[in-house]
Design a protein around this motif. Structure first.
Motif, PDB file in Angstrom:
ATOM      1  N   LEU A  34       0.843  -1.195   0.000  1.00 48.50           N
ATOM      2  CA  LEU A  34       0.000   0.000   0.000  1.00 48.50           C
ATOM      3  C   LEU A  34       0.876   1.242   0.000  1.00 48.50           C
ATOM      4  CD1 LEU A  34      -1.419  -1.811   2.804  1.00 48.50           C
ATOM      5  CD2 LEU A  34      -3.209  -0.630   1.612  1.00 48.50           C
ATOM      6  N   THR A  35       0.442   2.264  -0.697  1.00 50.19           N
ATOM      7  CA  THR A  35       1.085   3.567  -0.547  1.00 50.19           C
ATOM      8  C   THR A  35       0.634   4.137   0.794  1.00 50.19           C
ATOM      9  OG1 THR A  35      -0.741   4.800  -1.539  1.00 50.19           O
ATOM     10  CG2 THR A  35       0.982   3.984  -3.041  1.00 50.19           C
ATOM     11  N   GLY A  36       1.273   5.197   1.227  1.00 49.63           N
ATOM     12  CA  GLY A  36       0.885   5.803   2.496  1.00 49.63           C
ATOM     13  C   GLY A  36      -0.559   6.266   2.521  1.00 49.63           C
ATOM     14  N   VAL A  37      -1.017   6.881   1.426  1.00 51.09           N
ATOM     15  CA  VAL A  37      -2.403   7.351   1.364  1.00 51.09           C
ATOM     16  C   VAL A  37      -3.361   6.162   1.416  1.00 51.09           C
ATOM     17  CG1 VAL A  37      -4.108   8.506  -0.108  1.00 51.09           C
ATOM     18  CG2 VAL A  37      -1.848   9.506   0.198  1.00 51.09           C
ATOM     19  N   ASN A  38      -3.022   5.077   0.715  1.00 48.69           N
ATOM     20  CA  ASN A  38      -3.883   3.901   0.759  1.00 48.69           C
ATOM     21  C   ASN A  38      -3.866   3.242   2.130  1.00 48.69           C
ATOM     22  OD1 ASN A  38      -5.244   3.360  -1.858  1.00 48.69           O
ATOM     23  ND2 ASN A  38      -3.163   3.664  -2.595  1.00 48.69           N
ATOM     24  N   LEU A  39      -2.733   3.303   2.825  1.00 49.75           N
ATOM     25  CA  LEU A  39      -2.684   2.785   4.187  1.00 49.75           C
ATOM     26  C   LEU A  39      -3.600   3.603   5.090  1.00 49.75           C
ATOM     27  CD1 LEU A  39      -1.578   0.871   6.337  1.00 49.75           C
ATOM     28  CD2 LEU A  39       0.365   2.438   6.614  1.00 49.75           C
ATOM     29  N   ALA A  40      -3.603   4.919   4.927  1.00 54.58           N
ATOM     30  CA  ALA A  40      -4.500   5.768   5.721  1.00 54.58           C
ATOM     31  C   ALA A  40      -5.962   5.407   5.422  1.00 54.58           C
ATOM     32  CB  ALA A  40      -4.232   7.242   5.436  1.00 54.58           C
ATOM     33  N   ASN A  41      -6.283   5.189   4.155  1.00 54.46           N
ATOM     34  CA  ASN A  41      -7.652   4.791   3.799  1.00 54.46           C
ATOM     35  C   ASN A  41      -8.007   3.440   4.423  1.00 54.46           C
ATOM     36  OD1 ASN A  41      -8.032   7.112   2.335  1.00 54.46           O
ATOM     37  ND2 ASN A  41      -7.608   6.159   0.360  1.00 54.46           N
ATOM     38  N   TYR A  42      -7.066   2.508   4.396  1.00 57.33           N
ATOM     39  CA  TYR A  42      -7.289   1.185   4.997  1.00 57.33           C
ATOM     40  C   TYR A  42      -7.505   1.317   6.508  1.00 57.33           C
ATOM     41  CZ  TYR A  42      -6.370  -3.748   6.122  1.00 57.33           C
ATOM     42  OH  TYR A  42      -6.453  -5.056   6.592  1.00 57.33           O
ATOM     43  N   LEU A  43      -6.728   2.181   7.160  1.00 60.13           N
ATOM     44  CA  LEU A  43      -6.926   2.405   8.599  1.00 60.13           C
ATOM     45  C   LEU A  43      -8.306   2.971   8.893  1.00 60.13           C
ATOM     46  CD1 LEU A  43      -3.608   3.841  10.071  1.00 60.13           C
ATOM     47  CD2 LEU A  43      -4.727   1.696  10.632  1.00 60.13           C
ATOM     48  N   ARG A  44      -8.795   3.852   8.036  1.00 55.42           N
ATOM     49  CA  ARG A  44     -10.151   4.395   8.225  1.00 55.42           C
ATOM     50  C   ARG A  44     -11.176   3.268   8.144  1.00 55.42           C
ATOM     51  NH1 ARG A  44      -7.877   8.528   4.815  1.00 55.42           N
ATOM     52  NH2 ARG A  44      -7.753  10.479   5.963  1.00 55.42           N
ATOM     53  N   LEU A  45     -11.014   2.404   7.160  1.00 54.59           N
ATOM     54  CA  LEU A  45     -11.917   1.266   6.997  1.00 54.59           C
ATOM     55  C   LEU A  45     -11.826   0.334   8.206  1.00 54.59           C
ATOM     56  CD1 LEU A  45     -13.868  -0.286   5.110  1.00 54.59           C
ATOM     57  CD2 LEU A  45     -11.864  -1.367   4.093  1.00 54.59           C
ATOM     58  N   LEU A  46     -10.599   0.027   8.635  1.00 54.77           N
ATOM     59  CA  LEU A  46     -10.417  -0.831   9.809  1.00 54.77           C
ATOM     60  C   LEU A  46     -11.029  -0.200  11.052  1.00 54.77           C
ATOM     61  CD1 LEU A  46      -6.733  -2.072   9.398  1.00 54.77           C
ATOM     62  CD2 LEU A  46      -8.824  -3.436   9.153  1.00 54.77           C
ATOM     63  N   ASP A  47     -10.819   1.103  11.224  1.00 58.38           N
ATOM     64  CA  ASP A  47     -11.361   1.791  12.388  1.00 58.38           C
ATOM     65  C   ASP A  47     -12.878   1.669  12.417  1.00 58.38           C
ATOM     66  OD1 ASP A  47     -11.307   3.575  14.705  1.00 58.38           O
ATOM     67  OD2 ASP A  47     -12.071   5.102  13.337  1.00 58.38           O
ATOM     68  N   TYR A  48     -13.497   1.863  11.274  1.00 60.73           N
ATOM     69  CA  TYR A  48     -14.956   1.751  11.191  1.00 60.73           C
ATOM     70  C   TYR A  48     -15.414   0.341  11.576  1.00 60.73           C
ATOM     71  CZ  TYR A  48     -19.631   1.562   9.224  1.00 60.73           C
ATOM     72  OH  TYR A  48     -20.976   1.385   9.066  1.00 60.73           O
ATOM     73  N   MET A  49     -14.743  -0.665  11.007  1.00 60.69           N
ATOM     74  CA  MET A  49     -15.154  -2.049  11.247  1.00 60.69           C
ATOM     75  C   MET A  49     -14.739  -2.555  12.633  1.00 60.69           C
ATOM     76  SD  MET A  49     -16.913  -2.766   8.642  1.00 60.69           S
ATOM     77  CE  MET A  49     -17.146  -4.523   8.818  1.00 60.69           C
ATOM     78  N   ALA A  50     -13.693  -1.982  13.210  1.00 57.99           N
ATOM     79  CA  ALA A  50     -13.198  -2.451  14.503  1.00 57.99           C
ATOM     80  C   ALA A  50     -13.804  -1.720  15.690  1.00 57.99           C
ATOM     81  CB  ALA A  50     -11.674  -2.299  14.553  1.00 57.99           C
ATOM     82  N   HIS A  51     -14.059  -0.441  15.527  1.00 57.54           N
ATOM     83  CA  HIS A  51     -14.418   0.372  16.688  1.00 57.54           C
ATOM     84  C   HIS A  51     -15.821   0.936  16.673  1.00 57.54           C
ATOM     85  CE1 HIS A  51      -9.893   0.805  16.321  1.00 57.54           C
ATOM     86  NE2 HIS A  51     -10.115  -0.009  17.340  1.00 57.54           N
ATOM     87  N   GLY A  52     -16.606   0.608  15.685  1.00 50.79           N
ATOM     88  CA  GLY A  52     -17.989   1.036  15.703  1.00 50.79           C
ATOM     89  C   GLY A  52     -18.419   1.719  14.435  1.00 50.79           C
ATOM     90  N   GLY A  53     -19.632   2.147  14.446  1.00 53.45           N
ATOM     91  CA  GLY A  53     -20.226   2.784  13.282  1.00 53.45           C
ATOM     92  C   GLY A  53     -21.593   2.178  13.051  1.00 53.45           C
ATOM     93  N   ALA A  54     -22.412   2.903  12.380  1.00 51.75           N
ATOM     94  CA  ALA A  54     -23.777   2.435  12.160  1.00 51.75           C
ATOM     95  C   ALA A  54     -23.837   1.522  10.957  1.00 51.75           C
ATOM     96  CB  ALA A  54     -24.702   3.617  11.944  1.00 51.75           C
TER      97      ALA A  54
END
Length: 165
Positions: A89-109
């Motif tokens: 992953l490029t750095g920007v894609n890693l940041a996008n992946y972290l956003r996705l992981l955060d949503y799936m790991a820590h909550g969201g509707a």
């Protein structure tokens, strides 16, 4: 909460306000306090490698039903000789992946049932990647090899000691 002398309209407005507060608090995310700093570190990297099982990668990178530039992942996936895959992953894609992981790991509707996401796989992957990012104290030199994390189950078996075996 309300007495019988409270006008019906006031009771209705109070009940609606209470319901709205419950819904808003139940749908919020609980991102770790360091999440923003991790996104910034990730975005500053040239390249990042994740070595993991194909199933774990597919489960944690699934974007079905989600769109937007913050969730778009462009990766290179290569099968390794040890049964794992290497995701680049490029750095920007890693940041996008972290956003996705955060949503799936820590909550969201969840649009279907307003349930909360707490995917064990995403929690594990988020924590592993976060551990590498948290260890960054200065920007890596572009000539350095890419930072990498290996997320595999082999260490679980190695740590397991059953006195009965």
């Amino acid at each position: 909460m309300f007495s019988s002398s409270t006008p019906p309209r006031a009771r209705l407005l109070g009940a609606l306000a209470l319901l709205a507060a419950v819904l808003v608090s139940g749908c919020s995310t609980e991102s770790p306090p360091q999440h923003s700093e991790r996104l910034q570190k990730a975005a500053g990297l040239k390249t990042f490698h994740i070595e993991t099982t194909k199933d774990l990668w597919e489960k944690t990178s699934d974007q079905t039903g989600r769109d937007g530039p913050d969730l778009e992942l462009q990766t290179t996936v290569k099968e390794l000789h040890n049964g794992l895959v290497r995701v680049e992953l490029t750095g920007v894609n890693l940041a996008n992946y972290l956003r996705l992981l955060d949503y799936m790991a820590h909550g969201g509707a969840d649009a279907k049932n307003l349930g909360r996401h707490h995917s064990a796989e995403s929690i594990r992957m988020y924590d592993e990647v976060a551990g590498v990012l948290d260890g960054i104290t200065k920007r890596p030199d572009p000539k350095d090899p890419p930072l990498r994390v290996v997320v595999d189950d082999a260490f679980i078996n190695a740590k397991h000691t059953d006195p009965g075996t």
